[in-house]
Enzyme design. Structure first.
Site, PDB file in Angstrom:
ATOM      1  N   ASP A 126       0.841  -1.200   0.000  1.00  0.00           N
ATOM      2  CA  ASP A 126       0.000   0.000   0.000  1.00  0.00           C
ATOM      3  C   ASP A 126       0.876   1.250   0.000  1.00  0.00           C
ATOM      4  O   ASP A 126       2.117   1.153  -0.072  1.00  0.00           O
ATOM      5  CB  ASP A 126      -0.911  -0.081   1.243  1.00  0.00           C
ATOM      6  CG  ASP A 126      -2.276   0.527   1.027  1.00  0.00           C
ATOM      7  OD1 ASP A 126      -2.436   1.345   0.108  1.00  0.00           O
ATOM      8  OD2 ASP A 126      -3.196   0.201   1.809  1.00  0.00           O
ATOM      9  N   ASP A 182     -10.419   3.448  -3.166  1.00  0.00           N
ATOM     10  CA  ASP A 182     -11.078   2.278  -2.565  1.00  0.00           C
ATOM     11  C   ASP A 182     -12.532   2.131  -3.031  1.00  0.00           C
ATOM     12  O   ASP A 182     -13.299   3.093  -3.029  1.00  0.00           O
ATOM     13  CB  ASP A 182     -11.080   2.397  -1.039  1.00  0.00           C
ATOM     14  CG  ASP A 182      -9.695   2.156  -0.465  1.00  0.00           C
ATOM     15  OD1 ASP A 182      -8.710   2.223  -1.221  1.00  0.00           O
ATOM     16  OD2 ASP A 182      -9.620   1.899   0.744  1.00  0.00           O
TER      17      ASP A 182
HETATM   18  C1  GAL Z   1      -6.099   1.409   1.582  1.00  0.00           C
HETATM   19  C2  GAL Z   1      -6.226   0.370   0.497  1.00  0.00           C
HETATM   20  C3  GAL Z   1      -7.272  -0.643   0.941  1.00  0.00           C
HETATM   21  C4  GAL Z   1      -6.846  -1.266   2.255  1.00  0.00           C
HETATM   22  C5  GAL Z   1      -6.591  -0.182   3.298  1.00  0.00           C
HETATM   23  C6  GAL Z   1      -5.958  -0.748   4.574  1.00  0.00           C
HETATM   24  O1  GAL Z   1      -5.113   2.323   1.241  1.00  0.00           O
HETATM   25  O2  GAL Z   1      -6.576   0.975  -0.712  1.00  0.00           O
HETATM   26  O3  GAL Z   1      -7.451  -1.618  -0.075  1.00  0.00           O
HETATM   27  O4  GAL Z   1      -5.691  -2.032   2.048  1.00  0.00           O
HETATM   28  O5  GAL Z   1      -5.709   0.808   2.808  1.00  0.00           O
HETATM   29  O6  GAL Z   1      -5.698   0.247   5.520  1.00  0.00           O
END
Ligand code: GAL
Length: 372
Positions: A126, A182
């Site tokens: 991430d 997301d």
């Molecule tokens: C976001 C990501 C999500 C999930 C989340 C966890 O940045 O896009 O899919 O992994 O973080 O904190």
């Protein structure tokens, strides 16, 4: 490591956020096998954010949360492997993960070693708390570390489509790259995502797939990213069919321990999975966009997938003219169609296919040409 088909599996985030533990992961592994998900290709079980302690140990190594994973991650990984599944974990380019756990910046080599020792097969990487380092280089650092860790680990980059990631994801060694923010369990989100990448799927293909985020089918408003009632079954069909057409990775986001029959049938639909996993991994071609659109994808074995998508709240009639394949009536080429949702064989079509699609729904066919 060669990844020649869009990765398929399950990820903990969409339903469970930080409410993850050993028991959930082991029960999920059991359910993936018992529901026949592994058998049709869903092979990666991935633990997302919130799996570690908030601090590294005195040697700078990551430590599994002692409450959630009292036997450590290798124990969980061994169980997942014993079921015939592959095991995935999560970290971040930054100093912290998005939920505030230790990130990998400056620790890439130790962390890659840790993941290899645990038996990780897939790393979602991430992008929160990123440093001032050029984003491409932050991903490349981890890629180099993974490539030297002694174990094949699929590298799943997740920078939400920033910094023109489609231009460099393949070069830095990512096997898939998140191209969008997301997803949420709403049709608005599905529509937005499905139309946001239409001009970028040409960058996606074997070894580096455009990941338009994890699936929300079956959430029905539950879990971390659920809202209200969630989506209708038709919306979920639209969602899954689009992801298959786009050769996106298919990462299930619902609780597979309590799959509804509709959702199970959708996730296991053999025609749709075949379209998604086609070995040629050709990007789709689109016509139309906001009010309705059709998509065509060339498949191996002289077949084609044709999809008709209706993103608006009224029924729409959508036509696919064979001229969209460069064909003219004088070519005398007809197509035999099979409905991917019902398996019904619809006979031969000349010159065009015209279908009415309900609001927020999809129709999709496998087409086989017959030259008269
Ligand atoms: C976001 C990501 C999500 C999930 C989340 C966890 O940045 O896009 O899919 O992994 O973080 O904190």
């Amino acid at each position: 490591m060669i990844v020649n088909k869009p990765p398929m599996g399950w990820n903990s985030w969409n339903t469970f956020t930080d409410k993850i533990d050993e028991k959930l992961i082991m029960e999920t592994a059991d359910a993936m096998v018992e529901n026949g998900l592994l058998e049709v290709g869903y092979e990666y079980l991935v633990i997302d954010d919130c799996w570690s302690e908030k601090e590294r140990d005195k040697n700078g190594m990551l430590v599994a949360d002692k409450q959630k994973f009292p036997h450590g991650m290798k124990y969980v990984a061994d169980y997942v492997h014993s079921k015939g599944l592959k095991f995935g974990m999560y970290s971040c380019t930054g100093t912290l993960t998005c939920a505030g756990y230790p990130g990998s910046f400056g620790h890439e080599f130790e962390d890659a070693k840790y993941f290899a020792e645990v038996g990780v097969d897939f790393l979602k990487y991430d992008n929160c708390y990123a440093t001032t380092m050029e984003n491409r280089l932050a991903y490349l650092r981890m890629s180099v570390a993974l490539r030297s860790c002694g174990r094949d680990i699929l590298f799943s980059a997740c920078n939400w489509g920033t910094n023109d990631v489609h231009n460099w994801a393949r070069s830095v060694g990512a096997h898939m790259y998140r191209s969008t923010g997301d997803i949420t369990d709403t049709f608005e989100s599905i529509k937005y995502i499905s139309t946001s990448q239409m001009d970028k799927f040409v960058y996606s293909g074997n070894n580096c797939f455009n990941d338009i985020d994890m699936l929300v089918t079956g959430l029905k408003g539950q879990g971390n990213i659920g809202f209200g009632q969630g989506c209708t079954d038709e919306n979920y069909k639209y969602h899954f069919a689009f992801w298959c057409m786009a050769s996106s990775p298919l990462m299930i986001g619902c609780d597979v321990r309590s799959l509804s029959e509709e959702n199970k049938a959708l996730l296991k639909n053999p025609f749709l999975i075949r379209i998604n996993q086609d070995e040629e991994a050709r990007p789709p071609m689109f016509s139309g966009k906001e009010y309705e659109f059709s998509a065509i994808k060339l498949l191996s074995d002289n077949e084609y997938a044709i999809g008709f998508f209706n993103p608006v709240d009224k029924p729409r009639t959508i036509t696919f003219n064979f001229y969209q394949l460069g064909l003219m009536p004088s070519d005398n080429c007809t197509f035999k169609l099979t409905d991917v949702f019902t398996g019904e064989e619809l006979g031969s079509f000349n010159d065009y296919v015209k279908v009415t699609v309900a609001a927020g729904d999809v129709k999709m066919f496998i087409a086989k040409p017959e030259k008269k």
